[in-house]
Design an enzyme around this catalytic site. Sequence first.
Site, PDB file in Angstrom:
ATOM      1  CG  ASP A   1      36.854  15.655  51.084  1.00 18.89           C
ATOM      2  OD1 ASP A   1      37.495  14.591  51.195  1.00 18.89           O
ATOM      3  OD2 ASP A   1      37.369  16.793  51.249  1.00 18.89           O
TER       4      ASP A   1
ATOM      5  CB  THR B   1      45.425   9.926  60.977  1.00 17.23           C
ATOM      6  OG1 THR B   1      45.709   8.756  60.191  1.00 17.23           O
ATOM      7  CG2 THR B   1      43.999   9.874  61.460  1.00 17.23           C
TER       8      THR B   1
ATOM      9  CG  ASN C   1      50.806   0.051  57.975  1.00 16.81           C
ATOM     10  OD1 ASN C   1      50.567  -0.890  57.215  1.00 16.81           O
ATOM     11  ND2 ASN C   1      50.153   1.194  57.900  1.00 16.81           N
TER      12      ASN C   1
ATOM     13  CB  CYS D   1      72.355 -20.352  66.548  1.00 13.14           C
ATOM     14  SG  CYS D   1      72.991 -22.019  66.488  1.00 13.14           S
TER      15      CYS D   1
HETATM   16  N1  LIG Z   1      46.300   5.518  51.724  1.00 15.66           N
HETATM   17  C1  LIG Z   1      46.342   4.272  52.087  1.00 15.66           C
HETATM   18  O1  LIG Z   1      46.820   3.404  51.378  1.00 15.66           O
HETATM   19  C2  LIG Z   1      45.794   3.873  53.425  1.00 15.66           C
HETATM   20  C3  LIG Z   1      45.605   2.510  53.707  1.00 15.66           C
HETATM   21  C4  LIG Z   1      45.056   2.140  54.931  1.00 15.66           C
HETATM   22  C5  LIG Z   1      44.733   3.117  55.853  1.00 15.66           C
HETATM   23  N2  LIG Z   1      44.953   4.434  55.571  1.00 15.66           N
HETATM   24  C6  LIG Z   1      44.544   5.416  56.565  1.00 15.66           C
HETATM   25  O2  LIG Z   1      43.271   5.918  56.180  1.00 15.66           O
HETATM   26  C7  LIG Z   1      43.167   7.303  56.479  1.00 15.66           C
HETATM   27  C8  LIG Z   1      42.902   8.100  55.232  1.00 15.66           C
HETATM   28  O3  LIG Z   1      43.992   7.965  54.356  1.00 15.66           O
HETATM   29  P1  LIG Z   1      43.967   8.557  52.890  1.00 15.66           P
HETATM   30  O4  LIG Z   1      45.266   8.174  52.269  1.00 15.66           O
HETATM   31  O5  LIG Z   1      42.700   8.174  52.231  1.00 15.66           O
HETATM   32  O6  LIG Z   1      43.961  10.135  53.224  1.00 15.66           O
HETATM   33  P2  LIG Z   1      43.874  11.366  52.206  1.00 15.66           P
HETATM   34  O7  LIG Z   1      44.721  12.426  52.790  1.00 15.66           O
HETATM   35  O8  LIG Z   1      44.126  10.899  50.805  1.00 15.66           O
HETATM   36  O9  LIG Z   1      42.359  11.814  52.285  1.00 15.66           O
HETATM   37  C9  LIG Z   1      41.760  12.343  53.418  1.00 15.66           C
HETATM   38  C10 LIG Z   1      40.512  13.105  52.980  1.00 15.66           C
HETATM   39  O10 LIG Z   1      39.805  13.495  54.143  1.00 15.66           O
HETATM   40  C11 LIG Z   1      39.218  14.734  53.854  1.00 15.66           C
HETATM   41  N3  LIG Z   1      38.770  15.374  55.082  1.00 15.66           N
HETATM   42  C12 LIG Z   1      39.475  16.096  55.984  1.00 15.66           C
HETATM   43  N4  LIG Z   1      38.651  16.562  56.957  1.00 15.66           N
HETATM   44  C13 LIG Z   1      37.416  16.122  56.666  1.00 15.66           C
HETATM   45  C14 LIG Z   1      36.140  16.272  57.286  1.00 15.66           C
HETATM   46  N5  LIG Z   1      35.986  16.969  58.413  1.00 15.66           N
HETATM   47  N6  LIG Z   1      35.069  15.680  56.721  1.00 15.66           N
HETATM   48  C15 LIG Z   1      35.192  14.968  55.587  1.00 15.66           C
HETATM   49  N7  LIG Z   1      36.384  14.782  54.962  1.00 15.66           N
HETATM   50  C16 LIG Z   1      37.468  15.351  55.483  1.00 15.66           C
HETATM   51  C17 LIG Z   1      40.306  15.501  53.111  1.00 15.66           C
HETATM   52  O11 LIG Z   1      39.810  16.617  52.401  1.00 15.66           O
HETATM   53  C18 LIG Z   1      40.816  14.388  52.197  1.00 15.66           C
HETATM   54  O12 LIG Z   1      40.111  14.376  50.968  1.00 15.66           O
HETATM   55  C19 LIG Z   1      44.482   7.680  57.188  1.00 15.66           C
HETATM   56  O13 LIG Z   1      44.299   7.527  58.569  1.00 15.66           O
HETATM   57  C20 LIG Z   1      45.442   6.640  56.671  1.00 15.66           C
HETATM   58  O14 LIG Z   1      46.506   6.438  57.560  1.00 15.66           O
HETATM   59  C21 LIG Z   1      45.452   4.824  54.367  1.00 15.66           C
END
Ligand SMILES: NC(=O)c1ccc[n+]([C@@H]2O[C@H](COP(=O)([O-])OP(=O)(O)OC[C@H]3O[C@@H](n4cnc5c(N)ncnc54)[C@H](O)[C@@H]3O)[C@@H](O)[C@H]2O)c1
Length: 437
Positions: A30, A86, A214, A268
């Site tokens: 990260d 994203t 979703n 219906c």
């Molecule tokens: N949160 C959920 O419950 C959930 C569930 C299923 C899918 N998703 C999907 O998974 C993905 C991540 O979600 P999240 O909630 O964990 O996001 P988040 O925002 O909590 O975390 C994203 C992380 O990526 C890091 N990051 C950004 N650029 C980077 C890089 N170049 N190299 C390494 N790390 C980098 C950021 O610093 C951050 O720590 C999204 O696409 C989301 O839609 C989320």
Amino acid sequence: MNISVFGMGYVGAVSAGCLAHDGHSVIGVDPNRTKVDLLNEGRSPIIEGEIGTMIEKSVSSGRLRATSDVQEAVSQTELCVICVGTPSQINGNLDLTYVRRVCEEIGAALRERSGYYIVAVRSTMLPGTMRDVVIPFLERSSGKITGQDFGVCIHPEFLREGTAVADFYQPPKIVIGEDGTRCGDLIMRLYENLHAPVVRTAIEVAEMVKYADNAWHAVKVGFANEIGALSKAVGIDGQKVMQILCQDLKLNLSAHYLSPGFAFGGSCLPKDVRALSYRARSLDVKVPLLDAVLPSNEVQIERGLRLITSQGHKKIGVLGFSFKVGTDDLRESPMVEVIERLLGKGYELKVYDRNVDLAKLMGANRDYILNHIPHIARLMVRSVDEVLTHAETVVIGNRDREFQPFLDRIRPGQVVVDLVGIGSSRSGEGSYHGIGW
Ligand SMILES: NC(=O)c1ccc[n+]([C@@H]2O[C@H](COP(=O)([O-])OP(=O)(O)OC[C@H]3O[C@@H](n4cnc5c(N)ncnc54)[C@H](O)[C@@H]3O)[C@@H](O)[C@H]2O)c1
């Protein structure tokens, strides 16, 4: 396995923690120094159930560490999992800034790395993103070729915050979207001890599944809340209503009514949705989801019409026009609507439905046809063959098995528009057009 996980947010931290807990050697990556430092101290960057303890144990045993150095992470692992965010842009579109950047960084590191590498994407991305963004960015920055020098797959994540660790170990399903099998085979090794349905499919299908999931969850919540609001307004316990609805695993919580096809109709559904919307309006209860159901159905009728007319043929045949197979009921049949609109536009039609045979019909249905839609009665023929001989475009309007064999007898120049999906395996053939496949 040696695995790097990119993005130490909810998905990444849970994946890294669970994979390390399972005995893999994991590097979390990260750019956020605070998250990297926290992890290296054995502390979780997120609050999520038992993940804190799992991370602490894995870090102290040396199976998990974190870095901001992409080169180091890629060179020391055989597989990377992308979990970067994203988020939404202001206009609602998906912001792929982090995806593009992480692909450039991983690609640059791959340039220096020898041997096959696997890139699995867990971030949620709209269909086409793997093909249009992830693969080109990785190829451009690595100077290498997908499938030959490295493999990619999309592996959507279905965890829910709050129960993320439990969901990791008991996922509702494991979905892998891939071109070949090498990438997916390796990913599946991560789940050898899990019992969950496994779906291995095309990349774009896997991308879309995550959005369909979703959107479906969101629709369910909106629907339950509108039923609740409406119930309360008339003095009923909405939770009780929905509990009873949920007890019906045959029609309500099942695959029933959940396959793309043509518009609904009959005596219906349209009538009852209309009445419910009207009652809500008269009570000043806003139910935008319920109000959108009939307009959505109307759009599906228009979509069907456009698909038929866009074939450019004058002679149209319709196989099946009662509102569903096995009935002679034509009330609010969407196919009757289609036939009427085509007739109004001057198309030459012949229509057939074995359940709607004037000679055999009696009572209300015969009266309905003769009194309400006599113009359609005049188009009715008594066999599939009569329709086929006449039509340049053949429209399949309900799922009668009788229509299946005809698909093998399409003559050159003749086109099939399938509104119900009985021939969906032919999708992609030039003479076959499905409405949602
Ligand atoms: N949160 C959920 O419950 C959930 C569930 C299923 C899918 N998703 C999907 O998974 C993905 C991540 O979600 P999240 O909630 O964990 O996001 P988040 O925002 O909590 O975390 C994203 C992380 O990526 C890091 N990051 C950004 N650029 C980077 C890089 N170049 N190299 C390494 N790390 C980098 C950021 O610093 C951050 O720590 C999204 O696409 C989301 O839609 C989320």
